[in-house]
Design a protein around this motif. Structure first.
Motif, PDB file in Angstrom:
ATOM      1  N   LEU A   5       1.059  10.700  36.027  1.00 32.98           N
ATOM      2  CA  LEU A   5       1.408   9.950  34.817  1.00 32.98           C
ATOM      3  C   LEU A   5       0.965   8.490  34.925  1.00 32.98           C
ATOM      4  O   LEU A   5       0.511   7.890  33.939  1.00 32.98           O
ATOM      5  CB  LEU A   5       2.918  10.028  34.585  1.00 32.98           C
ATOM      6  CG  LEU A   5       3.436   9.359  33.296  1.00 32.98           C
ATOM      7  CD1 LEU A   5       2.751   9.966  32.071  1.00 32.98           C
ATOM      8  CD2 LEU A   5       4.943   9.502  33.188  1.00 32.98           C
ATOM      9  N   GLU A  36       3.404  18.699  30.703  1.00 38.46           N
ATOM     10  CA  GLU A  36       2.960  18.833  29.318  1.00 38.46           C
ATOM     11  C   GLU A  36       4.018  19.493  28.439  1.00 38.46           C
ATOM     12  O   GLU A  36       4.229  19.075  27.291  1.00 38.46           O
ATOM     13  CB  GLU A  36       1.658  19.636  29.279  1.00 38.46           C
ATOM     14  CG  GLU A  36       1.072  19.782  27.880  1.00 38.46           C
ATOM     15  CD  GLU A  36      -0.343  20.326  27.921  1.00 38.46           C
ATOM     16  OE1 GLU A  36      -0.857  20.707  26.845  1.00 38.46           O
ATOM     17  OE2 GLU A  36      -0.937  20.367  29.008  1.00 38.46           O
ATOM     18  N   PHE A  75       3.416  15.096  27.580  1.00 36.18           N
ATOM     19  CA  PHE A  75       2.133  14.443  27.809  1.00 36.18           C
ATOM     20  C   PHE A  75       1.031  15.501  27.789  1.00 36.18           C
ATOM     21  O   PHE A  75       1.072  16.472  28.543  1.00 36.18           O
ATOM     22  CB  PHE A  75       2.127  13.695  29.143  1.00 36.18           C
ATOM     23  CG  PHE A  75       2.947  12.443  29.120  1.00 36.18           C
ATOM     24  CD1 PHE A  75       2.395  11.237  28.719  1.00 36.18           C
ATOM     25  CD2 PHE A  75       4.284  12.470  29.484  1.00 36.18           C
ATOM     26  CE1 PHE A  75       3.153  10.088  28.682  1.00 36.18           C
ATOM     27  CE2 PHE A  75       5.055  11.323  29.450  1.00 36.18           C
ATOM     28  CZ  PHE A  75       4.489  10.121  29.049  1.00 36.18           C
TER      29      PHE A  75
END
Length: 464
Positions: free
Chosen positions: A385, A349, A354
């Motif tokens: 992912l 992150e 993400f």
């Protein structure tokens, strides 16, 4: 007649004290001292007499004398072939005469099954199998489910008294003694219940003296506590020569035999078994069994080239990312360190961009195995992912790399063995750290090497 004395013993390390202490001065643990009663006549007289009676077999009379180090022969210890390639590997090549081995594991994991089927395969050795938990009829029923059950040299003794066990040893004169389990054996010289700190320590010390003076190897089967450590005092692990642990999930078919301590070999070896109805089967090539070949077109699956001990094999990492149904997102990992998963999600992150703060993340290592190799970090991030964007990874990709807090891919050990294992199973490309690729010859392997320095480069190579 002398009176019995009261002492206090630490459950964790076995440290003794004349009075109760809140914090153990030896191991530093709190509230671990338990009160025990110590008999006036210290020491197990029956064990000592049994050791003296078999001393002649070892050829030793008086005490040892000091010798110079250069005068000691460097010849290797002779070993007993256990008839099990996986067990021989973990032991360092076989069982050393006069050694004492401790085998631990969770209830129902298969410790007694592994021991019994190994004993039934041994030929040319007189064996005494002492069982304090089951009856002779139960052992016969278990042996009936195991292949190769015909053995005319394996003797069964269902007994919990140490004095009676040594009496049977004197009468039989075995070449190998197995105690199942050490927590059920008790001696009359210790005034406490079986399984207590005093009983386990005294019985193990007596069996150690017998093994060293007679040259007969002894295998002890031990229980584990709720924390996963071997039950009993810590001195139990110190006095034995080898500590091996049987690991795995009772609801899955695969088991791992791992060496924790070995005075006669390496602790970097492990054995893999498959639990079946007819016993435990040795897994010579674990990579072919741990990989599910039917995952083409499925997202959230990545293949990692892992090394456990000195043995490389490929594992399948599965991840599922979904929107959090409740207020707090769930983070669940099976076969992988959950704190490590939280760290990798934070790297994904913070460094990659993400957002997973409002999503549930579930991670699973296929086959029911528990992997501790840091080189699986890259496959964990790739699987997470892949599930998050619902895009499968193309077939033929494999990876190995440790992920740092800055998002860099750190080098891993035994990279050549990892690459060779992936190439042997037909993978076309493998992602490795760039620092590992600097010392590798490109023409040495047929598989395509994809060196990366950051996690972004690895994800770009996988997903474009």
């Amino acid at each position: 007649m002398a009176k019995d004395k009261t002492a206090y013993v630490c459950e964790n390390c076995g440290h003794e004290s004349a009075k109760w202490i809140g914090k153990c001065p030896s191991c530093g643990q709190w509230n671990t001292f338990k009160e025990i009663r110590v008999a006036a006549a210290s020491g197990s007289m029956a064990a000592k007499s049994a050791a003296m009676s078999v001393r002649g077999r070892a050829g030793g009379g008086g005490g040892n004398r000091p010798v110079l180090l250069r005068d000691i022969s460097p010849a290797e210890e002779p070993r007993i072939d256990m008839g099990d390639a996986e067990l021989n590997r973990v032991l360092g090549g076989g069982l050393v005469p006069g050694s004492i081995v401790l085998l631990g594991g969770e209830p129902g994991i298969g410790k007694s099954t592994l021991t019994l089927q190994t004993l039934l395969r041994l030929r040319g050795h007189k064996i005494l199998y002492v069982n304090g938990e089951e009856s002779a009829r139960q052992l016969k029923m278990r042996a009936g489910r195991i292949e190769h059950q015909q053995n005319d040299t394996c003797h069964i003794l269902c007994e919990t008294s140490l004095e009676n066990i040594f009496e049977s040893i004197r009468e039989l004169g075995p070449d190998l003694v197995v105690i199942d389990s050490i927590q059920t054996i008790s001696t009359e010289e210790a005034d406490s219940s079986p399984g207590s700190i005093t009983q386990v320590r005294e019985c193990a010390a007596a069996l150690l003296r017998f093994a060293k003076t007679s040259g007969v190897p002894v295998i002890l089967i031990g229980h584990i506590n709720k924390d996963g450590a071997l039950a009993g005092p810590k001195v139990l692990e110190h006095i034995v020569d080898t500590v091996i642990q049987f690991e795995g999930d009772r609801h899955h078919m695969y088991r791992i035999l791992r060496s924790i301590k070995n005075r006669f070999g390496s602790t970097s070896e492990l054995g893999i078994y498959e639990m079946r109805q007819d016993g435990l089967r040795q897994v010579a090539n674990p990579s072919e069994l741990l990989l599910n070949q039917d995952h083409e077109g499925l997202s959230g699956i990545a293949i990692s080239s892992a090394v456990e001990g000195a043995r490389p094999f490929l594992v399948e990492t599965q991840a599922l990312v979904s929107t959090a149904a409740y207020g707090t997102p769930q983070r669940t990992a099976t076969g992988f360190d959950q704190r490590r998963l939280n760290m990798l999600l934070a790297v994904l992150e913070k460094r990659i961009g993400f957002k997973l703060a409002q999503k549930d993340v579930f991670l699973n290592i296929a086959g029911g195995l528990r992997v501790t190799d840091l080189a699986t970090d890259l496959s964990v991030i790739a699987a997470v992912l892949s599930s998050n964007v619902d895009t499968p990874i193309e077939p033929g990709w494999c990876m190995a790399g440790e992920v740092g807090l800055s998002g860099e891919v750190r080098p891993v050990s035994r990279v050549e063995q990892r690459i060779a294992e992936a190439e042997k199973l037909g993978f076309a490309r493998i992602i490795i750290p760039r620092l590992n690729a600097q010392g590798l010859g490109r023409g040495k392997f047929k598989i395509e090497l994809v060196p990366v320095r950051k996690v972004e480069e690895a994800l770009r190579a996988l997903f474009g």
